[in-house]
Design a protein around this motif. Structure first.
Motif, PDB file in Angstrom:
ATOM      1  N   SER A  20       0.834  -1.211   0.000  1.00  0.00           N
ATOM      2  CA  SER A  20       0.000   0.000   0.000  1.00  0.00           C
ATOM      3  C   SER A  20       0.864   1.254   0.000  1.00  0.00           C
ATOM      4  CB  SER A  20      -0.930  -0.007   1.212  1.00  0.00           C
ATOM      5  OG  SER A  20      -0.195   0.106   2.425  1.00  0.00           O
ATOM      6  N   ILE A  21       1.977   1.219   0.745  1.00  0.00           N
ATOM      7  CA  ILE A  21       2.877   2.382   0.761  1.00  0.00           C
ATOM      8  C   ILE A  21       3.501   2.587  -0.619  1.00  0.00           C
ATOM      9  CG2 ILE A  21       5.033   3.280   1.711  1.00  0.00           C
ATOM     10  CD1 ILE A  21       4.314   1.947   4.346  1.00  0.00           C
ATOM     11  N   ILE A  22       3.900   1.489  -1.257  1.00  0.00           N
ATOM     12  CA  ILE A  22       4.492   1.603  -2.594  1.00  0.00           C
ATOM     13  C   ILE A  22       3.464   2.150  -3.594  1.00  0.00           C
ATOM     14  CG2 ILE A  22       5.435   0.281  -4.526  1.00  0.00           C
ATOM     15  CD1 ILE A  22       6.720  -1.583  -2.468  1.00  0.00           C
ATOM     16  N   ALA A  23       2.224   1.626  -3.544  1.00  0.00           N
ATOM     17  CA  ALA A  23       1.181   2.095  -4.461  1.00  0.00           C
ATOM     18  C   ALA A  23       0.879   3.568  -4.222  1.00  0.00           C
ATOM     19  CB  ALA A  23      -0.085   1.262  -4.272  1.00  0.00           C
ATOM     20  N   PHE A  24       0.806   3.980  -2.975  1.00  0.00           N
ATOM     21  CA  PHE A  24       0.543   5.387  -2.649  1.00  0.00           C
ATOM     22  C   PHE A  24       1.685   6.274  -3.120  1.00  0.00           C
ATOM     23  CE2 PHE A  24       0.762   9.038   0.235  1.00  0.00           C
ATOM     24  CZ  PHE A  24      -0.526   9.529   0.136  1.00  0.00           C
ATOM     25  N   TYR A  66      -1.825   9.545   3.484  1.00  0.00           N
ATOM     26  CA  TYR A  66      -1.722   8.093   3.385  1.00  0.00           C
ATOM     27  C   TYR A  66      -2.695   7.403   4.329  1.00  0.00           C
ATOM     28  CZ  TYR A  66      -0.069   3.380   4.161  1.00  0.00           C
ATOM     29  OH  TYR A  66      -0.015   2.018   4.316  1.00  0.00           O
ATOM     30  N   LEU A  67      -2.789   7.885   5.557  1.00  0.00           N
ATOM     31  CA  LEU A  67      -3.681   7.264   6.529  1.00  0.00           C
ATOM     32  C   LEU A  67      -5.137   7.370   6.080  1.00  0.00           C
ATOM     33  CD1 LEU A  67      -2.045   8.429   9.886  1.00  0.00           C
ATOM     34  CD2 LEU A  67      -1.963   6.150   8.836  1.00  0.00           C
ATOM     35  N   MET A  73      -9.462   2.814   1.509  1.00  0.00           N
ATOM     36  CA  MET A  73      -9.303   1.548   0.807  1.00  0.00           C
ATOM     37  C   MET A  73      -9.822   0.387   1.647  1.00  0.00           C
ATOM     38  SD  MET A  73      -8.065   2.075  -2.208  1.00  0.00           S
ATOM     39  CE  MET A  73      -7.539   0.418  -2.613  1.00  0.00           C
ATOM     40  N   PHE A  74      -9.598   0.447   2.950  1.00  0.00           N
ATOM     41  CA  PHE A  74     -10.007  -0.641   3.831  1.00  0.00           C
ATOM     42  C   PHE A  74     -11.515  -0.662   4.046  1.00  0.00           C
ATOM     43  CE2 PHE A  74     -10.718  -2.489   8.069  1.00  0.00           C
ATOM     44  CZ  PHE A  74     -10.126  -3.729   7.891  1.00  0.00           C
TER      45      PHE A  74
END
Length: 228
Positions: A20-24, A66-67, A73-74
């Protein structure tokens, strides 16, 4: 077994967070960032861009963005589309039937052709057919699917005019099963091409492993023919 499943799920949590961090990060590192669709529009001024940033929350610190994005997304709150302003979740759900139809067709063709090619290549090992099938599979796996798609559109749609270049039905025409199949042929076989290569290689390796087992050699030594 239950403990093993729980352990694997817990191990997947850091992986999901990392993905998720990489996608963001990719969305922000892309040219123009998340607002590239607006910054490339000459009719939108810098003041308009600033207002859009405030509306979308892009003026906030990156970790806060991000948060909020991860929470959305969740929980299934994936925002709205840039074009039309529709909920992203509704748009994805709307496309699911067409996706299943396309992938189901491609997978069915790939399994049938791939298994037949793999089995025949295993029983006729080192034959001309086996060499051609192996070479074709390696070529198919060496090029990305989108390249085959572009070439298929260029040859069969633009040059020959045999199949349409996109869509599910002809605009303004009758949406019947024949029109659907005509639109389905090109993307189905493009997607199936790489899958056929994968299934044929997997099937060939599996059959070669089986036919060299001790019980197969024993059966042949006792006079059982290979066709039985």
């Amino acid at each position: 077994m239950f403990k093993y499943i729980i352990k694997r799920l817990l191990q997947a949590i850091p992986l999901l967070i990392g993905v998720s961090i990489i996608a963001f990060s990719i969305m922000h590192l892309a040219p123009g960032g998340p607002l590239s669709v607006y910054t490339l529009n000459p009719s939108i001024t810098a003041q308009d861009i600033d207002k859009i940033k405030v509306i979308l929350g892009l003026d906030q610190p990156v970790h806060i963005q991000y948060l909020k994005w991860a929470k959305g997304m969740f929980t299934g709150n994936w925002g709205t589309t840039f074009f039309g302003g529709r909920p992203v979740f509704d748009v994805i759900v709307e496309r699911i039937p067409a996706t299943f139809l396309l992938m189901g067709s491609a997978m069915s063709i790939a399994i049938i052709i791939g298994m037949f090619t793999g089995i025949l290549g295993a029983f006729r090992r080192y034959s001309v057919f086996d060499y051609l099938a192996t070479t074709g599979a390696m070529v198919a796996l060496s090029f990305p699917t989108f390249w085959f798609g572009l070439m298929a559109i260029y040859i069969f749609s633009l040059k020959l005019g045999w199949f349409p270049s996109g869509g599910m039905f002809t605009l303004g025409g009758e949406e019947d099963i024949f029109d659907l199949l005509r639109h389905l042929v090109l993307p189905t076989f493009v997607l199936a091409l790489v899958l056929v290569a994968q299934w044929s290689r997997y099937t060939r390796s599996s059959f070669l492993e089986v036919i060299h087992q001790d019980y197969i050699r024993t059966a042949k030594a006792k006079g059982i023919k290979g066709s039985k």
